[in-house]
Write an enzyme that holds these catalytic residues in place. Structure first.
Site: not given
Ligand code: DGL
Length: 269
Positions: A11, A152
């Site tokens: 994401s 973050e």
């Molecule tokens: N990359 C997402 C995960 O590993 C975390 C960040 C998001 O919620 O987009 O679930």
């Protein structure tokens, strides 16, 4: 085929923790990374939305002629893996199965905790994967939605982060788990804090590392591992402004990226 790049998506910046493990385990492989920064966070989105975005990204990665797709995002792996596997006719590796296997290989008392986004926890994907390997395993899950923004922000060792973590983790502590799956791309950055709260004896399962090893195995089985000593090429793409991605990404990747290119994902639908 062998010379084609490894496609990785997430994401946003979080999936760079998987890329940093790929750098370590498969330094000879070219990598194309896509961070869907226009649609993050995935963790609080519906299965339908995450699946739609994931399929669009897979279409983009196909245009880049990747030989394998690595779903670095835990939420996208939980929601969209089966749809991706239906639509893609080359290997797709997610983080759930490698993470679950690593946890089962590690636990001694067969009490395993999972932390992740709301989407990942509500999907029960890790739980199902663990029970498929060993149906007697006891699984305890906890969504930790505030961890992603805290990481973050760079608040890794602020007292506020510690307090929030205590609150999230105390139910898991009471259950006597000996292994905890870090079911989110961002959580490896919180390892020190998690050990402090859960105790040094707890085994923390880094799904990024387990996934990179699974990619190596999968490419090996398919005879797709790149040999030779040409320098690997890395390319980064995002669906929103590249600047923030480059700034933030450094912490997740462990090194800086020269550039990231913006792609219009909607054009892939
Ligand atoms: N990359 C997402 C995960 O590993 C975390 C960040 C998001 O919620 O987009 O679930």
């Amino acid at each position: 085929m062998v010379e084609r790049p490894v496609g990785v998506f997430d994401s946003g910046v979080g999936g760079l923790t998987v890329v940093s493990q790929l750098f370590r385990i498969l330094p000879q492989e070219d990598i194309i990374y896509f961070g869907d920064t226009a649609h993050l966070p995935y963790g609080s989105k519906s299965k339908e939305a995450v699946t739609r975005h994931s399929l669009n990204i897979a279409n983009f990665l196909k245009t880049q002629k990747v030989k394998i797709i690595v779903v670095a995002c835990n939420t996208a792996s939980s929601f969209a893996l089966s749809s991706l596997r239906e639509k893609i006719d080359f290997p797709v590796v997610g983080v759930i199965e490698p993470g679950a296997q690593a946890a089962i290989d590690t636990t001694r008392n067969f009490k395993i905790g999972i932390i992740g986004t709301e989407g990942t926890i509500n999907s029960r994907a890790f739980e199902e994967a663990l029970k498929k390997i060993d149906r007697n395993v006891k699984v305890f899950s906890q969504a930790c939605p505030l961890f992603v923004p805290l990481v973050e922000e760079g608040w890794l060792d602020k007292p506020e982060t510690s307090q929030i973590a205590e609150k999230y983790l105390s139910p898991l502590k009471d259950k006597g788990i000996d292994t905890l799956i870090l079911g989110c791309t961002h959580y490896p950055l919180l390892k020190e804090l998690l050990w402090r709260i859960m105790g040094q004896e707890i085994s923390l399962i880094d799904t990024a590392e387990a996934t990179a090893k699974a990619v190596e195995r999968r490419l090996g089985e398919k005879n797709l591992l790149r040999k030779g000593n040409r320098k690997a090429v890395y390319k980064f793409f995002v669906s929103d402004d590249p600047e923030k991605f480059l700034q933030l990404g450094r912490r997740f990747l462990g090194k800086s990226m020269d550039k990231a290119e913006r792609v219009n994902l909607e054009a892939m639908e």
